[in-house]
Write an enzyme that holds these catalytic residues in place. Structure first.
Site, PDB file in Angstrom:
ATOM      1  N   THR A  36      -4.341  39.086 -13.100  1.00  0.00           N
ATOM      2  CA  THR A  36      -3.684  39.426 -14.336  1.00  0.00           C
ATOM      3  C   THR A  36      -3.298  38.055 -14.993  1.00  0.00           C
ATOM      4  O   THR A  36      -2.756  37.144 -14.422  1.00  0.00           O
ATOM      5  CB  THR A  36      -2.549  40.297 -14.133  1.00  0.00           C
ATOM      6  OG1 THR A  36      -3.007  41.503 -13.459  1.00  0.00           O
ATOM      7  CG2 THR A  36      -1.923  40.605 -15.439  1.00  0.00           C
ATOM      8  N   GLN A  83      -4.310  14.052 -14.471  1.00  0.00           N
ATOM      9  CA  GLN A  83      -3.376  12.858 -15.069  1.00  0.00           C
ATOM     10  C   GLN A  83      -3.995  12.283 -16.592  1.00  0.00           C
ATOM     11  O   GLN A  83      -3.240  11.726 -17.117  1.00  0.00           O
ATOM     12  CB  GLN A  83      -3.334  11.764 -14.297  1.00  0.00           C
ATOM     13  CG  GLN A  83      -2.699  11.889 -12.898  1.00  0.00           C
ATOM     14  CD  GLN A  83      -1.284  12.121 -12.985  1.00  0.00           C
ATOM     15  OE1 GLN A  83      -0.656  12.089 -14.116  1.00  0.00           O
ATOM     16  NE2 GLN A  83      -0.752  12.836 -11.763  1.00  0.00           N
ATOM     17  N   ASN A  93      -3.494   9.198  -9.883  1.00  0.00           N
ATOM     18  CA  ASN A  93      -1.996   9.664  -9.934  1.00  0.00           C
ATOM     19  C   ASN A  93      -1.134   8.194  -9.594  1.00  0.00           C
ATOM     20  O   ASN A  93      -0.053   8.135 -10.074  1.00  0.00           O
ATOM     21  CB  ASN A  93      -1.895  10.784  -9.395  1.00  0.00           C
ATOM     22  CG  ASN A  93      -2.492  10.956  -7.997  1.00  0.00           C
ATOM     23  OD1 ASN A  93      -3.785  10.346  -7.598  1.00  0.00           O
ATOM     24  ND2 ASN A  93      -1.665  11.087  -7.152  1.00  0.00           N
ATOM     25  N   THR A 149      -4.687  22.237  -8.491  1.00  0.00           N
ATOM     26  CA  THR A 149      -5.340  22.333  -7.126  1.00  0.00           C
ATOM     27  C   THR A 149      -6.154  23.644  -6.757  1.00  0.00           C
ATOM     28  O   THR A 149      -7.298  23.602  -6.358  1.00  0.00           O
ATOM     29  CB  THR A 149      -4.128  22.445  -5.935  1.00  0.00           C
ATOM     30  OG1 THR A 149      -3.325  21.342  -5.979  1.00  0.00           O
ATOM     31  CG2 THR A 149      -4.627  22.775  -4.514  1.00  0.00           C
ATOM     32  N   CYS A 173       6.956   6.444   4.681  1.00  0.00           N
ATOM     33  CA  CYS A 173       8.185   7.052   5.018  1.00  0.00           C
ATOM     34  C   CYS A 173       8.507   8.195   3.978  1.00  0.00           C
ATOM     35  O   CYS A 173       9.167   9.141   4.087  1.00  0.00           O
ATOM     36  CB  CYS A 173       9.489   6.132   5.043  1.00  0.00           C
ATOM     37  SG  CYS A 173       9.852   5.555   6.541  1.00  0.00           S
ATOM     38  N   SER A 175      -3.722  20.710 -15.120  1.00  0.00           N
ATOM     39  CA  SER A 175      -2.539  21.431 -14.857  1.00  0.00           C
ATOM     40  C   SER A 175      -1.513  21.383 -16.017  1.00  0.00           C
ATOM     41  O   SER A 175      -1.533  20.396 -16.708  1.00  0.00           O
ATOM     42  CB  SER A 175      -1.720  21.338 -13.759  1.00  0.00           C
ATOM     43  OG  SER A 175      -1.265  20.191 -13.356  1.00  0.00           O
ATOM     44  N   GLY A 176      -0.676  22.354 -16.266  1.00  0.00           N
ATOM     45  CA  GLY A 176       0.403  22.319 -17.130  1.00  0.00           C
ATOM     46  C   GLY A 176       1.710  21.346 -16.977  1.00  0.00           C
ATOM     47  O   GLY A 176       2.104  20.682 -18.074  1.00  0.00           O
ATOM     48  N   HIS A 177       2.104  21.177 -15.771  1.00  0.00           N
ATOM     49  CA  HIS A 177       3.375  20.645 -15.514  1.00  0.00           C
ATOM     50  C   HIS A 177       3.296  19.070 -15.648  1.00  0.00           C
ATOM     51  O   HIS A 177       4.256  18.359 -15.465  1.00  0.00           O
ATOM     52  CB  HIS A 177       3.844  21.130 -14.188  1.00  0.00           C
ATOM     53  CG  HIS A 177       3.298  20.582 -13.020  1.00  0.00           C
ATOM     54  ND1 HIS A 177       4.073  19.817 -12.174  1.00  0.00           N
ATOM     55  CD2 HIS A 177       2.172  20.664 -12.337  1.00  0.00           C
ATOM     56  CE1 HIS A 177       3.228  19.184 -11.251  1.00  0.00           C
ATOM     57  NE2 HIS A 177       2.021  19.841 -11.370  1.00  0.00           N
TER      58      HIS A 177
END
Lengths: 407, 319
Positions: free
Chosen positions: A241, A181, A151, A73, A329, A203-205
């Site tokens: 950092t 993805q 995704n 993001t 939902c 991203s890594g996750h």
């Protein structure tokens, strides 16, 4: 009860090798890589090695073009807002109707601030019309931001072709792709067939590294202002950092993804195809979304008509199976999936969509268990549904019309 | 979004999907009361039916003895339907008394509902009300004379405020008062209005205006910034001396006269996708589509010909 994790497009399990590789940087190698003393040099070297490793896998010759961020993001925000900021004379952006909110909402925000945004539609299979893309290119187009793989459905967009068309039209147009993805799942060579891509986020996750680490490929010379300022790190293009352990983890995760990549992909595709065929056979009135388009090997998005997704997920969860849904939902708002809507999946079918997404840790046993319980879950909910006739075990006569009708 | 349901809600849902004895799944044939709320497009729908023990002379003394539901919806919608039927059957109410069962009674019975799921309980109360109105019609009971507000023609005559869920201004005004809704998120949680495209939130006559009319205007509400469009059209490359229209005509003519005949000899064709000044977007079609030499053909035959015949600034882009 054993947990069957089939929601790998949401996040993934951290690979034990990744975790091991990170540990020294939480314990003895805790130094700030910018510090001058000798021990800190080791952490700086670790960051440099990680950067080189990642650059190598993506075909990037100069590793400094890989920036580390906190998540995809952040990478997307940096790319889109940074490009807009650096090119004030251009006011037009091209994206698609099916982007992840981390792109879609940023584009909408620019739209509210006076930018013109073209949201390209997709067809029923989830494919983009390349002709529509060409026609959307304008003299004042500043940025194209189009995802690599979706995704929700796994549908893959032709980024090589689209980026080439944008650059041949006008080299000043910045081309960004959200590859969250696809990195680690599809081959990407930014020095060869993806050479027209300026900015690429991931991203890594999603690839068995932890949450909290992302990256942005930033082709040298791209006109894009930094998003986070206040430090010299990443050559001033992303201050803060360096998150050393996570950077090391990301590089390790990508290395693992590339190991036996083809073998793993074939195995995952077989699992997915097996599940798809079995569910199509056992569940009447169901449709697989994105089936006819080029698609990631790990994703299955299936809509079961006349039932609601959340009730299915809840029962799956009771069987230890983790999956997700495009149903209203479960979205946190009352709006069902914008991706499935853009693909003209009938409204009622969107509410009954379930996404299974796999990783190299899934087994045939997992698939068999899903096949064993899922059709029964759908049948249970249909018994309760006012649109289902239990005597004939068919939809109510008028239900088909309701299904086809949109708002 | 994780499930924050009470044990009672989860239990009722699991009992219902497994058809445990004592649950209220189903539809009563020839019911004395029939009510529906929601639709398949909105993501949840409830059909509620009840049967009464008819009093031989006075319909006002009819007593509800059986209640059933069919529900398309999420975990809490199904649990709320179970709760509704249980409450109604246990109460031994007359239909008029049953009207006193409100959405908050359903929430209480369930041991609470997550905020964003309150609309599931409202759906139950709405379907119950509709079923009681149906009963009154069938039994010839004049509810209005009894002082019951039957919101006549509310949905038909009112201006639609929330287009996504087809909710009218009179209906929303009533619900805002009945359920004491003070903010847009509260409205969305209770009756779903404004929960999808959100375009009705701050427009004139939208949800905020209705809230302001009902409860008085709140200060310091931020104004919505108007969208400004100032992007202009301009040349993509160097100016062409011809107008875009005449230029395109010339390209078309050159393609028809010189290029198509060449390609058609091999069973091929050329598709022009767009022309932006001197940039011509095209692809080979027919037998030439997917040909390994397509890029070369476009460069040598198509681009060269057009450069010679029309304008030497022309550039071909393969799509």
């Amino acid at each position: 009860m054993r947990t069957i994790y089939a929601d790998n497009n949401a996040t993934t399990r951290i690979a034990p090798e990744v975790y091991q590789a990170m540990i020294p940087f939480f314990t003895e190698n805790y130094f700030n890589p910018s510090s001058m003393y000798e021990p800190a040099q080791n952490t700086a070297v670790a960051v440099a090695r990680a950067r080189e490793g990642i650059a190598g896998y993506l075909g990037v010759n100069d590793p400094k073009q890989i920036l580390f961020t906190s998540c995809a993001t952040e990478s997307n925000n940096t790319a889109i807002l940074g490009a807009a900021k650096a090119n004030p004379n251009r006011r037009h952006i091209i994206t698609t109707a099916v982007e992840h909110p981390a792109v879609l909402e940023v584009c909408k925000d620019l739209q509210r601030n006076g930018y013109e945004v073209t949201f390209l539609p997709v067809d029923g299979d989830g494919n983009l019309d390349v002709r529509a893309f060409v026609r959307a290119l304008r003299a004042d187009t500043l940025l194209v931001t189009i995802m690599h793989a979706n995704n929700e459905t796994g549908v893959i967009f032709p980024i090589k072709q689209l980026s080439r068309l944008a650059k041949e039209t006008d080299p000043s147009i910045i081309f960004h792709t959200d590859a969250t993805q696809s990195v680690g799942k599809l081959p990407i060579d930014l020095g060869e067939d993806y050479r027209h891509v300026d900015l690429l986020s991931f991203s890594g996750h999603k690839l068995h590294a932890p949450k909290g680490i992302g990256a942005l490929f930033f082709r040298r010379g791209t006109r894009c202002r930094p998003f986070m300022i206040g430090g010299h790190q990443e050559e001033g293009r992303r201050a803060g950092t360096e998150n050393v352990p996570y950077i090391v983890g990301l590089a390790k995760a990508l290395a693992l993804a590339m190991e036996n990549h083809e073998e793993q992909e074939t195995r995952i595709r077989q699992l997915r195809d097996h599940l798809q065929q079995a569910l199509e056979q056992k569940i009447p009135h169901a449709q697989v979304t994105g089936k006819a388009a080029p698609r990631l090997a790990n994703t299955l998005n299936i809509s079961c008509h006349y039932v609601e997704g959340e009730g299915m997920l809840y029962q799956l969860s009771a069987h230890g199976i983790c999956a997700s849904s495009g149903s209203a939902c479960t979205s946190g708002s009352l709006e069902p999936s914008h991706v499935l809507k853009a693909m003209n999946v009938p409204f009622a079918a969107v509410h009954g969509s379930v996404r299974f997404s796999f990783s190299r840790y899934n087994t045939q046993e997992d698939i068999d268990h899903i096949i064993e319980v899922f059709p029964g879950i759908v049948a249970n909910l249909r018994k309760l549904s006012p649109y289902w006739d239990n005597t004939s075990n068919m939809p109510q006569p008028n239900a088909e019309d309701l299904l086809q009708r949109n708002r | 979004m994780a499930w924050e349901y009470s044990e009672k809600t989860k239990q009722l849902f699991m009992d219902a999907v497994h058809g445990k004895p004592g649950t209220h799944l189903g539809e009563i044939e020839n019911p004395d009361g029939f009510g529906e709320h929601g639709s398949i497009a909105c993501g949840d729908a409830l059909r509620f039916t009840f049967r009464v023990k008819r009093h031989p002379t006075d319909p006002m003394k009819d007593v509800i003895v059986e209640a059933r539901y069919l529900t398309f919806g999420c975990t809490s919608a199904i649990a709320a339907s179970e709760a509704l039927c249980t409450l109604i059957e246990q109460g031994g109410y007359t239909p008029i008394e049953a009207l006193k069962v409100q959405n908050r009674d359903i929430v209480e019975f369930l041991g609470g509902l997550p905020e964003q799921k309150i609309h599931c309980s409202v759906m139950g109360a709405e379907a119950l009300e509709a079923a009681v109105f149906d009963w009154a019609r069938k039994r010839g009971v004049d509810l209005e004379r009894l002082g019951v507000d039957i919101h006549a023609d509310e949905q038909e005559e009112g201006r639609i405020v929330c287009k996504c869920f087809s909710l009218s201004e009179p209906y929303l005004k009533r619900k805002i008062k009945e359920l004491n809704l003070r903010t847009i998120p509260e409205i969305t949680n209770a009756v779903k209005a404004g929960g999808a495209c959100m375009s009705c939130h701050h427009v004139p006559g939208g949800l905020q205006d209705i809230l302001d009319q009902t409860w008085g205007k709140e200060k310091d509400r931020s104004q919505i910034m108007p969208a400004i469009s100032e992007a202009g059209e301009g040349a993509l490359t160097e100016d062409s001396s011809l107008s875009p229209y005449l230029f395109a005509k010339q390209v078309e003519r050159a393609v028809d006269e010189y290029i198509r005949p060449m390609l058609q000899r091999d069973g091929g064709d050329l598709e022009i996708i767009d022309i932006k000044n001197a940039l011509i977007y095209c692809r080979l079609a027919g037998a030439c589509a997917g040909c390994a030499g397509a890029a070369q053909t476009l460069k040598t035959i198509v681009e060269q010909t057009l450069k010679e015949v029309v304008d030497d600034r022309i550039r071909i882009i393969e799509v």
